[in-house]
Design a protein around this motif. Sequence first.
Motif, PDB file in Angstrom:
ATOM      1  N   ILE A   4       0.853  -1.183   0.000  1.00  0.00           N
ATOM      2  CA  ILE A   4       0.000   0.000   0.000  1.00  0.00           C
ATOM      3  C   ILE A   4       0.888   1.232   0.000  1.00  0.00           C
ATOM      4  CG2 ILE A   4      -1.719   1.307   1.285  1.00  0.00           C
ATOM      5  CD1 ILE A   4      -2.707  -1.384   2.408  1.00  0.00           C
ATOM      6  N   ASN A   5       0.646   2.141  -0.925  1.00  0.00           N
ATOM      7  CA  ASN A   5       1.375   3.406  -0.993  1.00  0.00           C
ATOM      8  C   ASN A   5       0.689   4.386  -0.038  1.00  0.00           C
ATOM      9  OD1 ASN A   5       2.624   5.810  -1.585  1.00  0.00           O
ATOM     10  ND2 ASN A   5       2.464   5.578  -3.799  1.00  0.00           N
ATOM     11  N   TRP A   6       1.165   4.439   1.217  1.00  0.00           N
ATOM     12  CA  TRP A   6       0.512   5.241   2.247  1.00  0.00           C
ATOM     13  C   TRP A   6       0.610   6.733   1.984  1.00  0.00           C
ATOM     14  CZ3 TRP A   6      -3.096   3.481   5.162  1.00  0.00           C
ATOM     15  CH2 TRP A   6      -3.135   2.111   5.450  1.00  0.00           C
ATOM     16  N   ARG A   8       0.507   8.220  -0.930  1.00  0.00           N
ATOM     17  CA  ARG A   8      -0.555   8.520  -1.899  1.00  0.00           C
ATOM     18  C   ARG A   8      -1.928   8.409  -1.248  1.00  0.00           C
ATOM     19  NH1 ARG A   8      -1.729   5.446  -7.573  1.00  0.00           N
ATOM     20  NH2 ARG A   8      -3.334   6.877  -8.263  1.00  0.00           N
ATOM     21  N   LYS A   9      -2.111   7.410  -0.410  1.00  0.00           N
ATOM     22  CA  LYS A   9      -3.395   7.198   0.249  1.00  0.00           C
ATOM     23  C   LYS A   9      -3.731   8.351   1.195  1.00  0.00           C
ATOM     24  CE  LYS A   9      -5.186   3.595   0.083  1.00  0.00           C
ATOM     25  NZ  LYS A   9      -6.107   3.150  -0.953  1.00  0.00           N
ATOM     26  N   LEU A  10      -2.772   8.776   2.009  1.00  0.00           N
ATOM     27  CA  LEU A  10      -3.032   9.831   2.988  1.00  0.00           C
ATOM     28  C   LEU A  10      -3.186  11.214   2.374  1.00  0.00           C
ATOM     29  CD1 LEU A  10      -0.697   8.707   5.893  1.00  0.00           C
ATOM     30  CD2 LEU A  10      -3.188   8.546   5.780  1.00  0.00           C
ATOM     31  N   SER A  12      -4.854  11.564  -0.524  1.00  0.00           N
ATOM     32  CA  SER A  12      -5.998  11.426  -1.424  1.00  0.00           C
ATOM     33  C   SER A  12      -7.257  12.037  -0.816  1.00  0.00           C
ATOM     34  CB  SER A  12      -6.245   9.944  -1.717  1.00  0.00           C
ATOM     35  OG  SER A  12      -7.491   9.764  -2.344  1.00  0.00           O
ATOM     36  N   LYS A  14     -10.248  11.590  -1.962  1.00  0.00           N
ATOM     37  CA  LYS A  14     -11.281  10.550  -1.984  1.00  0.00           C
ATOM     38  C   LYS A  14     -11.211   9.682  -0.726  1.00  0.00           C
ATOM     39  CE  LYS A  14     -11.426  10.231  -6.990  1.00  0.00           C
ATOM     40  NZ  LYS A  14     -11.112   9.399  -8.154  1.00  0.00           N
ATOM     41  N   PHE A  15     -10.003   9.356  -0.308  1.00  0.00           N
ATOM     42  CA  PHE A  15      -9.814   8.553   0.902  1.00  0.00           C
ATOM     43  C   PHE A  15     -10.400   9.270   2.114  1.00  0.00           C
ATOM     44  CE2 PHE A  15      -7.109   7.648   4.642  1.00  0.00           C
ATOM     45  CZ  PHE A  15      -7.397   6.300   4.800  1.00  0.00           C
ATOM     46  N   TRP A  16     -10.087  10.550   2.274  1.00  0.00           N
ATOM     47  CA  TRP A  16     -10.560  11.305   3.435  1.00  0.00           C
ATOM     48  C   TRP A  16     -12.064  11.541   3.390  1.00  0.00           C
ATOM     49  CZ3 TRP A  16      -7.962  11.207   7.624  1.00  0.00           C
ATOM     50  CH2 TRP A  16      -6.583  11.060   7.577  1.00  0.00           C
TER      51      TRP A  16
END
Length: 82
Positions: A4-6, A8-10, A12, A14-16
Amino acid sequence: MKDINWVRKLTSRKFWVAIANFVAMMIVALGGTDNQATQVTSLIMAGASVVAYVIGEGLADAGNISTEIEFTEPDGETEEKK
């Protein structure tokens, strides 16, 4: 399992938004008011903005680090190495 590319995820949006929506729906489902859900959602999105900014600035700073080193020879001349 994939890594998981954290970073990029954090960063994003869309993620939030998904996290904020889940928490807001849980608040309402457990008997909280719409006003409470809105306030918590606002706090999550504000925190997400801070996290994204800090990570983004950290990555920008890391990209600006110079790797040039200047060596001084015994005869007084300088030489640059990369």
